[in-house]
Write a protein that holds these residues in place. Structure first.
Motif, short mmCIF file in Angstrom:
data_model
loop_
_atom_site.label_atom_id
_atom_site.label_comp_id
_atom_site.label_asym_id
_atom_site.label_seq_id
_atom_site.Cartn_x
_atom_site.Cartn_y
_atom_site.Cartn_z
N GLU A 1 0.82 -1.20 0.00
CA GLU A 1 0.00 0.00 0.00
C GLU A 1 0.86 1.26 0.00
OE1 GLU A 1 -2.60 -0.41 3.36
OE2 GLU A 1 -3.68 -2.08 2.44
N LYS A 2 1.95 1.23 0.73
CA LYS A 2 2.86 2.39 0.78
C LYS A 2 3.44 2.67 -0.60
CE LYS A 2 6.50 4.14 3.81
NZ LYS A 2 7.40 3.82 4.92
N VAL A 3 3.82 1.62 -1.32
CA VAL A 3 4.37 1.78 -2.67
C VAL A 3 3.28 2.28 -3.61
CG1 VAL A 3 5.41 0.57 -4.63
CG2 VAL A 3 6.17 0.07 -2.29
N ALA A 4 2.07 1.72 -3.51
CA ALA A 4 0.96 2.16 -4.36
C ALA A 4 0.66 3.64 -4.13
CB ALA A 4 -0.28 1.31 -4.09
N ASP A 5 0.67 4.06 -2.87
CA ASP A 5 0.43 5.48 -2.57
C ASP A 5 1.54 6.35 -3.14
OD1 ASP A 5 -1.89 4.83 -1.21
OD2 ASP A 5 -0.97 4.96 0.78
N TYR A 6 2.77 5.90 -3.04
CA TYR A 6 3.90 6.67 -3.55
C TYR A 6 3.77 6.93 -5.05
CZ TYR A 6 8.69 8.04 -4.66
OH TYR A 6 9.78 8.72 -5.11
N PHE A 7 3.37 5.89 -5.79
CA PHE A 7 3.26 6.02 -7.24
C PHE A 7 1.85 6.43 -7.68
CE2 PHE A 7 6.95 3.04 -7.10
CZ PHE A 7 7.84 3.85 -7.76
N ASP A 8 0.92 6.57 -6.73
CA ASP A 8 -0.46 6.93 -7.03
C ASP A 8 -1.11 5.94 -8.00
OD1 ASP A 8 -2.80 8.42 -6.80
OD2 ASP A 8 -2.27 9.73 -8.47
N VAL A 9 -0.97 4.66 -7.66
CA VAL A 9 -1.59 3.59 -8.43
C VAL A 9 -2.29 2.65 -7.46
CG1 VAL A 9 0.11 3.67 -10.30
CG2 VAL A 9 0.48 2.11 -8.38
#
Length: 113
Positions: free
Chosen positions: A45-53
């Motif tokens: 989730e942290k990575v998804a939020d970072y890339f806005d995906v």
């Protein structure tokens, strides 16, 4: 698929995996471990939020980067509620369910390919 998506997103931002890992507070080799190990959901989730995906995009379950974008296939939902009043919280739950249904539709389309 997960590693490839993160690498691709990093490159699109002009960043390398090491710098992204550092920005997110991960070890330098964190993403390379994803070739053989699945990350925790909080990490994903942290990575998804970072890339806005969406996390589904990272996992390769869909090719659509975001589900709650204006380009969403579902534009309007009408509900018959027999005169009941909807609270703001209930309306948000309806919106969340709408996003969930759209996400499942995309996942099914991707799976059928």
């Amino acid at each position: 698929m997960l590693f490839d998506r993160v690498k691709e997103l990093s490159e699109q931002r002009g960043e390398n995996l090491k710098s992204v890992a550092q920005k997110l507070g991960f070890s330098e080799n964190a993403f390379y471990k994803w070739k053989t190990q699945s990350p925790k959901s909080e990490t994903l989730e942290k990575v998804a939020d970072y890339f806005d995906v969406s996390t589904d995009y990272l996992l390769g379950r869909t090719d659509k980067k975001r589900y709650n974008s204006e380009k969403n296939d579902v534009q309007t939902i009408a509900a018959h509620h027999d005169g009941e009043e909807w609270t703001e919280e209930e309306l948000e739950e309806i919106e969340e369910f709408k996003r969930f249904v759209a996400m499942r539709r995309e996942a099914r389309k991707h799976k059928e390919k």
